[in-house]
Enzyme design. Structure first.
Site, short mmCIF file in Angstrom:
data_model
loop_
_atom_site.label_atom_id
_atom_site.label_comp_id
_atom_site.label_asym_id
_atom_site.label_seq_id
_atom_site.Cartn_x
_atom_site.Cartn_y
_atom_site.Cartn_z
N GLN A 172 20.70 36.88 -28.42
CA GLN A 172 22.02 36.92 -29.03
C GLN A 172 22.96 35.88 -28.42
OE1 GLN A 172 23.94 40.73 -28.75
NE2 GLN A 172 25.78 40.07 -29.81
N ASP B 37 18.64 49.28 -24.62
CA ASP B 37 18.21 48.33 -25.65
C ASP B 37 16.70 48.08 -25.54
OD1 ASP B 37 18.61 46.72 -27.88
OD2 ASP B 37 19.02 44.92 -26.68
N ILE C 294 19.42 30.72 -25.32
CA ILE C 294 18.05 30.29 -25.60
C ILE C 294 17.32 30.12 -24.27
CG2 ILE C 294 16.63 28.46 -26.62
CD1 ILE C 294 18.97 27.87 -28.51
#
Length: 426
Positions: free
Chosen positions: A39, A153, A42
């Site tokens: 999100q 998560d 990279i």
């Protein structure tokens, strides 16, 4: 590439000179191919110049770290990765750097790639391999829960394989490691969380319903992963995120259609238990290892994590609890007249003293109220106030931080210390 690059040490940034940057091989110098995307950043291959060793470097643009919560998530991720250092279940964090435009997390490189990509190409797994994967995931969950940490998560994208298989058919799923702790948080047993976090397919129903939740949301997410491993499809589906959320809230996964008639009853029992709508009936991480299906597939264990590591984790957990208790004692010992003013300030933000403030809200409110507090001092107050690192400030944390900065810091700390050690001479 001079003095505007900085390395993270503990909880403060320290400027390095050119020679030290060269010695430490700042990741900006030699980033390789892209190996992952999230999100906020990279991830690239980073080859250390002096040794030739490969690392993974997560490059995060600062323009994506806009809100206080986003910045706090990054700090939280670094904090948890440092605390979990030394256990093979977690990707090792080597260093953190920043320059004017980016923050760089330099981590252990896991050659096997993401679990998600393996699941995507493989489809459904045999029960034996699915059990191996679940065992690796549950060891991570067990360790986090032992520490009082919710991952919040859990999903295949947040697990990587340390080793590359000799062939596509010979993947070592026992080498799974967890990554990405940006949403992780310590659980406060007295104040269950209600923050809406997670990823659509894997988020627990109580999170979406804004009900108080705890460690069992990770059990749900692991149950979703197990369902996908066994069937090749998610238990809750929709054409868009809202439809997926609605299906999750209903919490009625299909356990009848193909390939469920081909799946063992013991596997079904575990999936149903982990995907129970009522979190109180879901098994703990330790209990999952004792299910018959885990025994059938040779992955049951009484000791999921190395004992030496648990001793280390127990010490860290105890210190965290001690810090919190010390802060509470400090607040209790501060004289009433010493913090009337700060209590009034808190009430200006909220009418209920039990309401919590976000770090961003507190910074804005301090600026609005004034009181001679400059931007740097406001930032200092906010940093000090969030004692448990959850991104929010409750009344006790607020009062403690304000008093520490404004009034009689050393005297009050001594009095708080004396509550733990009566008659101390220093």
């Amino acid at each position: 590439m001079g003095g505007d690059q900085r390395r993270w040490r503990g909880d403060r940034w320290r400027v390095n000179d050119e020679k030290e940057l060269e010695r430490m091989c700042h990741p900006l110098r030699s980033l390789g191919k892209e190996i992952g995307k999230g999100q906020f950043g990279i991830t690239y291959i980073y080859k250390e110049k002096s040794t030739g060793k490969k690392y993974a470097c997560k490059k995060i643009p600062k323009r994506k770290l806009v809100t206080a919560n986003q910045k706090e998530a990054l700090k939280r991720e670094v904090k948890f990765m440092n605390e979990l250092s030394g256990e093979e279940l977690f990707v090792e964090l080597k260093d953190v750097y920043e320059d004017n435009k980016h923050v760089y997390l330099v981590m252990e490189h896991c050659e096997g790639g993401e679990l998600y990509q393996k699941m995507k190409s493989n489809g459904r797994y045999s029960e034996k391999v699915a059990a191996q994967i679940l065992s690796s995931i549950m060891k991570v969950v067990y360790c986090l829960h032992f520490m009082g940490i919710m991952h919040r998560d859990l999903k295949p994208e947040n697990f990587v394989l340390a080793k590359k298989g000799a062939s596509p058919c010979s993947v070592d799923y026992t080498s799974l490691k967890a990554i990405d702790f940006g949403l992780s948080a310590y659980i406060d047993e007295g104040k269950p969380s209600q923050e809406k976090v997670g990823t659509a397919f894997y988020v627990a129903p109580e999170v979406l319903k804004r009900k108080p939740y705890g460690l069992k949301i990770d059990i749900w997410s692991a149950g979703v992963i197990l369902y996908i491993l066994l069937t090749g499809v998610p238990p809750f589906y929709g054409e868009n995120e809202m439809e997926i959320f609605e299906a999750v809230k209903i919490a009625k996964p299909d356990m009848e259609s193909h390939p469920w008639p081909l799946i063992s009853e013991n596997a079904k029992t575990l999936v149903k238990a982990m995907l129970s709508e009522d979190p109180t009936t879901r098994p703990t991480a330790a209990a999952v290892f004792n299910y018959q299906w885990m025994k059938d597939n040779g992955v049951a264990t009484e000791n999921p994590v190395d004992t030496k590591f648990l001793v280390k984790m127990k010490h860290i957990r105890a210190m965290n609890k001690f810090k919190k208790l010390a802060l509470q004692k400090l607040t209790e010992m501060i004289l009433e007249e010493e913090f009337k003013k700060t209590r009034t300030m808190f009430r200006n933000f909220h009418t209920n003293e039990q309401i919590v403030l976000s770090r961003e809200e507190l910074e804005k409110s301090l600026d609005r109220i004034g009181e001679g507090i400059g931007p740097e001092e406001a930032k200092e107050i906010v940093e000090a106030a969030d004692a448990d690192g959850n991104g929010y400030i409750d009344y006790n944390e607020f009062i403690t931080a304000m008093t520490n900065i404004k009034q009689h810091k050393e005297e009050n700390l001594r009095r708080a210390f004396n509550q733990f050690h009566k008659g101390s001479n220093g």
